[in-house]
Design a protein around this motif. Structure first.
Motif, PDB file in Angstrom:
ATOM      1  N   ALA A 293       4.270   2.336  -9.838  1.00 11.40           N
ATOM      2  CA  ALA A 293       3.530   1.897  -8.651  1.00 11.40           C
ATOM      3  C   ALA A 293       2.910   3.088  -7.930  1.00 11.40           C
ATOM      4  CB  ALA A 293       4.447   1.116  -7.718  1.00 11.40           C
ATOM      5  N   LEU A 294       3.673   4.152  -7.749  1.00  7.01           N
ATOM      6  CA  LEU A 294       3.139   5.340  -7.070  1.00  7.01           C
ATOM      7  C   LEU A 294       1.971   5.935  -7.839  1.00  7.01           C
ATOM      8  CD1 LEU A 294       6.450   7.076  -5.921  1.00  7.01           C
ATOM      9  CD2 LEU A 294       4.754   5.942  -4.464  1.00  7.01           C
ATOM     10  N   LYS A 295       2.042   5.888  -9.141  1.00 13.26           N
ATOM     11  CA  LYS A 295       0.952   6.403  -9.968  1.00 13.26           C
ATOM     12  C   LYS A 295      -0.344   5.630  -9.728  1.00 13.26           C
ATOM     13  CE  LYS A 295       0.955   5.779 -14.478  1.00 13.26           C
ATOM     14  NZ  LYS A 295       1.313   5.878 -15.910  1.00 13.26           N
TER      15      LYS A 295
ATOM     16  N   ASP B 226       0.851  -1.179   0.000  1.00  7.34           N
ATOM     17  CA  ASP B 226       0.000   0.000   0.000  1.00  7.34           C
ATOM     18  C   ASP B 226       0.896   1.241   0.000  1.00  7.34           C
ATOM     19  OD1 ASP B 226      -2.976   0.870   0.519  1.00  7.34           O
ATOM     20  OD2 ASP B 226      -1.727   2.138   1.803  1.00  7.34           O
ATOM     21  N   ARG B 227       0.435   2.299  -0.642  1.00  7.48           N
ATOM     22  CA  ARG B 227       1.278   3.492  -0.767  1.00  7.48           C
ATOM     23  C   ARG B 227       1.609   4.107   0.593  1.00  7.48           C
ATOM     24  NH1 ARG B 227       0.623   8.267  -5.244  1.00  7.48           N
ATOM     25  NH2 ARG B 227       2.310   9.613  -4.503  1.00  7.48           N
ATOM     26  N   GLN B 228       0.679   4.029   1.530  1.00  9.00           N
ATOM     27  CA  GLN B 228       0.880   4.647   2.833  1.00  9.00           C
ATOM     28  C   GLN B 228       1.458   3.640   3.830  1.00  9.00           C
ATOM     29  OE1 GLN B 228       0.491   7.907   3.338  1.00  9.00           O
ATOM     30  NE2 GLN B 228      -0.091   8.061   1.177  1.00  9.00           N
TER      31      GLN B 228
ATOM     32  N   ASN C 252      -1.092   4.245  -6.808  1.00  5.23           N
ATOM     33  CA  ASN C 252      -1.303   4.255  -5.354  1.00  5.23           C
ATOM     34  C   ASN C 252      -0.745   3.019  -4.652  1.00  5.23           C
ATOM     35  OD1 ASN C 252      -2.560   6.810  -4.918  1.00  5.23           O
ATOM     36  ND2 ASN C 252      -4.400   5.989  -5.909  1.00  5.23           N
ATOM     37  N   TYR C 253       0.356   2.490  -5.202  1.00  6.24           N
ATOM     38  CA  TYR C 253       1.103   1.432  -4.537  1.00  6.24           C
ATOM     39  C   TYR C 253       2.519   1.936  -4.268  1.00  6.24           C
ATOM     40  CZ  TYR C 253      -2.530  -1.834  -6.141  1.00  6.24           C
ATOM     41  OH  TYR C 253      -3.710  -2.479  -6.371  1.00  6.24           O
ATOM     42  N   ARG C 254       3.217   1.160  -3.488  1.00  4.14           N
ATOM     43  CA  ARG C 254       4.651   1.378  -3.278  1.00  4.14           C
ATOM     44  C   ARG C 254       5.348   0.098  -3.720  1.00  4.14           C
ATOM     45  NH1 ARG C 254       7.681   4.592   0.688  1.00  4.14           N
ATOM     46  NH2 ARG C 254       5.660   5.368   1.400  1.00  4.14           N
TER      47      ARG C 254
ATOM     48  N   ALA D 297      -0.533  -4.809  -0.075  1.00  3.06           N
ATOM     49  CA  ALA D 297      -1.183  -4.153  -1.203  1.00  3.06           C
ATOM     50  C   ALA D 297      -2.664  -4.505  -1.224  1.00  3.06           C
ATOM     51  CB  ALA D 297      -0.518  -4.590  -2.509  1.00  3.06           C
TER      52      ALA D 297
ATOM     53  N   ARG E  41       9.085   1.617  -9.675  1.00  2.00           N
ATOM     54  CA  ARG E  41       8.720   2.409  -8.496  1.00  2.00           C
ATOM     55  C   ARG E  41       7.824   3.577  -8.888  1.00  2.00           C
ATOM     56  NH1 ARG E  41      14.459   1.771  -7.372  1.00  2.00           N
ATOM     57  NH2 ARG E  41      14.793   0.215  -5.751  1.00  2.00           N
TER      58      ARG E  41
END
Length: 448
Positions: free
Chosen positions: A243-245, A152-154, A247-249, A163, A240
């Motif tokens: 993924a951020l685009k 998960d991004r956060q 909303n993942y990391r 995720a 990387r």
């Protein structure tokens, strides 16, 4: 203007025609820990650099620690006035960056091939190994495979979270290799693949791996070892960003979960002569065995390259398909060196020990040095795991011990360059000491 400059100018002009909205290009290179550093150039200035204008960056950018700081290493860093060193553009690497909010370009740069190469620059280290092999009539064909996790991004209290399945919004917390996971995460995985292909990377097979949110993407085989390592480095950067685009990391951390499999960097290597004959397959595959023996002999001294940090060493803790000793075997994923079933033309060695966060230039360079020295020594390897499950050679699992073993190995100093080995080992030693210079919450719980 020489032919190289002419081709570079044509590459820049062609890029500007295809992407007229791009105003800036990131000129990037990989440092010792495997992070990109560089400068953002206006596109007009890039054309001048392509035509022959000077391109310089501080030499010590290569020596940055994992957190970006500089260490006092020999005559460098705090003892040399932080001099600039020339760089050059790597032809064919000017590509679009489409995961940023604004259109952007990126292009690889290197000191390799300049009038004063940086002997400890990872790409230059690999270039020197490949040039030496070519003079001996040995031409590698290479393919990388990279595993990574989606989170998960956060973060929560600084810790990664599973995720979220985009279809159900549930956490992808069930480790498995089910094909349905590829379908559920198809939007982000497809974008990663297409973005990598826009970088010129030949991505092939996608696998849902054993860990929750873990995947593997393979690359095509290349007869250009530098380009193969470029692909691995650039894939990490683009993955990387994509993924951020979504909303993942995305992380290539070697062991993000103690209870789940780590992420590895698998490297397939075959060796050919100038006529295109597979050297490993000759003489009833005796050269294959010699190459394996050399790789296994050198492997314990290369651990700071294959497992470059404290977390990467955690991955070598006996989980599934990860070797805890230097070993080899036919079609055996528990071995460090696996020989996949293939015909004589495609006979190769799969090196499976390195963590996904290792520096791909240095991993490939170390593998090739082991193969090279094995072919020259002509010794037989230890028994394969297919014949003896206890077969293997111990390697260090603690960073300071590993650094000492690497720094004082004469064959590795000869193969990779003594100055590089000194600089790399001191960088890893100080990086490890900086990491350990902290009192965490568990230490207070145990000893307060």
């Amino acid at each position: 203007m020489d032919a190289v400059c002419s081709d570079l100018v044509a590459e820049v002009r062609g890029f500007r025609q295809r992407f007229p909205d791009v105003r800036y290009v990131d000129l990037i290179s990989l440092d010792i820990p495997g992070h990109f550093y560089g400068k953002r150039y206006p596109i007009e200035m890039l054309e001048k650099v392509a035509a022959g204008s000077a391109l310089k960056l501080p030499q010590n950018c290569v020596l940055l620690g994992t957190q970006g700081g500089l260490f006092n290493i020999g005559d460098y860093c705090f003892n040399d006035g932080d001099p600039d060193a020339p760089r050059r553009l790597v032809p064919g690497t000017l590509k679009i960056v489409d995961w940023e909010k604004q259109p952007l370009g990126q292009m690889l740069i290197t000191s390799s091939g300049t009038e004063k190469p940086i002997v400890f620059e990872p790409r230059e280290v690999l270039a020197q190994v490949l040039e030496r092999l070519a003079r001996k009539g040995i031409f590698p064909v290479v393919a990388f495979e990279l595993e990574f996790y989606l989170f998960d991004r956060q973060l929560r209290d600084g810790l990664p979270q599973f995720a979220r399945d985009p279809l159900t919004d549930d956490a992808d917390d069930q480790p498995n290799m089910h094909i349905e996971r590829l379908s559920r995460f198809a939007p982000v995985l497809d974008d990663m693949v297409e973005t990598a292909r826009a970088q010129g990377i030949d991505t092939t097979v996608i696998t849902a791996e054993l860990g929750p949110g873990q995947f593997e993407i393979n690359f095509g085989h290349l007869d250009d070892g530098l380009r193969a390592a470029d692909w691995a480095a650039l894939f990490c950067r683009s993955t990387r960003g994509v993924a951020l685009k979504h909303n993942y990391r995305a992380s290539f951390m070697a062991k993000p979960y103690l209870q789940h499999p780590g992420s590895g960097m698998h490297v397939h290597v075959s060796l050919y002569d100038e006529a295109g004959n597979n050297l490993l397959a000759a003489n009833d595959q005796q050269p294959l065995r010699h190459a394996v023996a050399g790789c296994l002999e050198l492997l314990p001294h290369c651990m700071p390259i294959f497992a470059p940090n404290h977390n990467a060493l955690r991955r070598l803790s006996g989980t599934v398909n990860v070797a805890t000793r230097a070993s080899w075997g036919f079609e055996d994923r528990d071995a460090c060196l696996r020989v996949p079933e293939s015909d004589a033309r495609n006979l190769r060695i799969e090196h499976r020990l390195a963590g996904a966060d290792a520096n791909p230039y240095l991993v490939l360079a170390a593998i090739l040095v082991g193969l090279e020295q094995g072919l020259e020594a002509g010794r037989q390897p230890i028994a394969p795991l297919n014949e003896d499950r206890s077969s293997g050679i111990d390697f260090p699992l603690e960073m300071l011990e590993a650094v000492h073993s690497m720094q004082h190995n004469a064959k590795l100093r000869e193969g990779l360059g003594a100055e590089f080995v000194n600089v790399y080992c001191e960088n890893k030693r100080q990086d490890h000491l900086a990491f350990m210079h902290d009192i965490n919450a568990r230490e207070y719980r145990w000893y307060l």
